[in-house]
Design a protein around this motif. Structure first.
Motif, mmCIF file in Angstrom:
data_model
loop_
_atom_site.group_PDB
_atom_site.id
_atom_site.type_symbol
_atom_site.label_atom_id
_atom_site.label_comp_id
_atom_site.label_asym_id
_atom_site.label_seq_id
_atom_site.Cartn_x
_atom_site.Cartn_y
_atom_site.Cartn_z
ATOM 1 N N PRO A 1 0.712 -1.119 0.083
ATOM 2 C CA PRO A 1 -0.057 -0.018 0.052
ATOM 3 C C PRO A 1 1.027 1.261 0.079
ATOM 4 C CG PRO A 1 0.198 -1.103 2.150
ATOM 5 C CD PRO A 1 0.691 -1.809 1.154
ATOM 6 N N PHE A 2 0.159 2.337 -0.223
ATOM 7 C CA PHE A 2 1.049 3.558 -0.200
ATOM 8 C C PHE A 2 -0.101 5.017 0.063
ATOM 9 C CE2 PHE A 2 -0.127 3.049 -4.881
ATOM 10 C CZ PHE A 2 -0.274 4.129 -5.265
ATOM 11 N N TRP A 3 0.367 5.732 0.220
ATOM 12 C CA TRP A 3 -0.489 6.980 0.524
ATOM 13 C C TRP A 3 0.085 8.348 -0.179
ATOM 14 C CZ3 TRP A 3 0.730 2.904 3.621
ATOM 15 C CH2 TRP A 3 -0.309 2.445 4.408
ATOM 16 N N LEU A 4 -0.718 9.093 -0.668
ATOM 17 C CA LEU A 4 -0.644 10.425 -1.100
ATOM 18 C C LEU A 4 -1.127 11.509 -0.576
ATOM 19 C CD1 LEU A 4 -2.025 9.185 -4.608
ATOM 20 C CD2 LEU A 4 0.451 9.106 -3.866
ATOM 21 N N VAL A 5 -0.329 12.816 -0.906
ATOM 22 C CA VAL A 5 -0.590 14.167 -0.010
ATOM 23 C C VAL A 5 -1.215 14.805 -1.226
ATOM 24 C CG1 VAL A 5 0.146 16.067 1.413
ATOM 25 C CG2 VAL A 5 0.947 13.835 1.940
ATOM 26 N N TRP A 6 -2.417 15.440 -1.028
ATOM 27 C CA TRP A 6 -3.234 16.285 -2.245
ATOM 28 C C TRP A 6 -3.796 17.516 -1.326
ATOM 29 C CZ3 TRP A 6 -8.284 17.521 -2.509
ATOM 30 C CH2 TRP A 6 -8.627 18.011 -3.719
ATOM 31 N N SER A 7 -3.489 18.477 -2.267
ATOM 32 C CA SER A 7 -4.310 19.964 -1.848
ATOM 33 C C SER A 7 -5.004 20.282 -3.235
ATOM 34 C CB SER A 7 -3.306 20.725 -1.395
ATOM 35 O OG SER A 7 -3.935 22.164 -1.231
ATOM 36 N N GLU A 8 -5.976 20.977 -2.995
ATOM 37 C CA GLU A 8 -6.954 21.673 -4.137
ATOM 38 C C GLU A 8 -5.956 22.811 -4.515
ATOM 39 O OE1 GLU A 8 -10.587 23.049 -2.317
ATOM 40 O OE2 GLU A 8 -11.667 20.941 -2.608
ATOM 41 N N ARG A 9 -5.228 23.455 -3.886
ATOM 42 C CA ARG A 9 -4.484 24.321 -4.409
ATOM 43 C C ARG A 9 -3.197 24.058 -4.942
ATOM 44 N NH1 ARG A 9 -5.022 29.275 0.102
ATOM 45 N NH2 ARG A 9 -7.427 29.366 0.029
ATOM 46 N N GLY A 10 -2.893 22.835 -5.076
ATOM 47 C CA GLY A 10 -1.445 22.507 -5.459
ATOM 48 C C GLY A 10 -1.769 21.600 -6.776
ATOM 49 N N GLY A 11 -0.624 20.910 -7.362
ATOM 50 C CA GLY A 11 -0.691 20.327 -8.354
ATOM 51 C C GLY A 11 -1.027 18.983 -7.895
ATOM 52 N N GLU B 1 4.605 14.594 5.997
ATOM 53 C CA GLU B 1 4.644 15.368 4.703
ATOM 54 C C GLU B 1 3.510 16.499 4.719
ATOM 55 O OE1 GLU B 1 6.185 16.818 0.934
ATOM 56 O OE2 GLU B 1 6.873 16.276 3.241
ATOM 57 N N ALA B 2 2.217 15.982 5.005
ATOM 58 C CA ALA B 2 1.068 17.005 4.933
ATOM 59 C C ALA B 2 1.343 18.068 6.083
ATOM 60 C CB ALA B 2 -0.092 16.130 5.295
ATOM 61 N N SER B 3 1.751 17.803 7.102
ATOM 62 C CA SER B 3 1.996 18.731 8.199
ATOM 63 C C SER B 3 3.117 19.712 7.854
ATOM 64 C CB SER B 3 2.397 18.029 9.563
ATOM 65 O OG SER B 3 1.326 17.131 9.989
ATOM 66 N N ARG B 4 4.051 19.107 7.261
ATOM 67 C CA ARG B 4 5.253 20.043 6.833
ATOM 68 C C ARG B 4 4.614 20.904 5.689
ATOM 69 N NH1 ARG B 4 8.427 20.910 2.857
ATOM 70 N NH2 ARG B 4 7.579 19.104 1.498
ATOM 71 N N LEU B 5 4.075 20.324 4.953
ATOM 72 C CA LEU B 5 3.398 21.225 3.703
ATOM 73 C C LEU B 5 2.461 22.430 4.207
ATOM 74 C CD1 LEU B 5 2.757 18.774 0.867
ATOM 75 C CD2 LEU B 5 4.721 20.817 0.983
ATOM 76 N N ALA B 6 1.345 21.948 5.296
ATOM 77 C CA ALA B 6 0.583 22.889 6.004
ATOM 78 C C ALA B 6 1.374 23.968 6.705
ATOM 79 C CB ALA B 6 -0.355 22.281 6.809
ATOM 80 N N SER C 1 -5.029 23.437 3.090
ATOM 81 C CA SER C 1 -5.147 22.269 3.653
ATOM 82 C C SER C 1 -4.558 21.127 2.779
ATOM 83 C CB SER C 1 -6.828 21.963 3.725
ATOM 84 O OG SER C 1 -7.297 22.524 4.774
ATOM 85 N N PHE C 2 -4.109 20.114 3.321
ATOM 86 C CA PHE C 2 -3.447 18.975 2.790
ATOM 87 C C PHE C 2 -4.295 17.562 3.284
ATOM 88 C CE2 PHE C 2 -0.700 22.643 2.356
ATOM 89 C CZ PHE C 2 -0.004 22.228 1.007
ATOM 90 N N VAL C 3 -4.621 16.870 2.205
ATOM 91 C CA VAL C 3 -5.342 15.574 2.451
ATOM 92 C C VAL C 3 -4.451 14.583 2.365
ATOM 93 C CG1 VAL C 3 -7.314 14.230 1.884
ATOM 94 C CG2 VAL C 3 -7.434 16.683 1.794
#
Length: 72
Positions: A8-18, A33-38, A45-47
């Motif tokens: 399995p793997f996970w991704l970090v996504w934001s509506e404002r980014g690519g 990584e989501a915390s670092r980006l936030a 927001s990063f999901v």
């Protein structure tokens, strides 16, 4: 549908980014990584996402028969 043997793997996504650029091997890594980006992007927001399926279009496969061995 068959289950994949891939880990399995996970991704970090934001509506404002690519689109997500990196696969994280654990939920904890993706959350870090989501915390670092936030932290670097206040108010954004990063999901953390985990894929649930993969869909692939395959080419049509043609199987030829040896007509000399057909039993009818």
């Amino acid at each position: 549908m068959a289950r994949s043997n891939e880990p399995p793997f996970w991704l970090v996504w934001s509506e404002r980014g690519g689109p997500p650029m990196k696969q994280h091997r654990s939920a904890a890594d993706a959350e870090r990584e989501a915390s670092r980006l936030a932290t670097e992007n206040p108010g954004v927001s990063f999901v953390v996402l985990q894929p649930i399926a993969r869909v692939t279009k395959r080419a049509v496969e043609v199987e030829r028969f040896d007509l000399d061995t057909v039993p009818f």
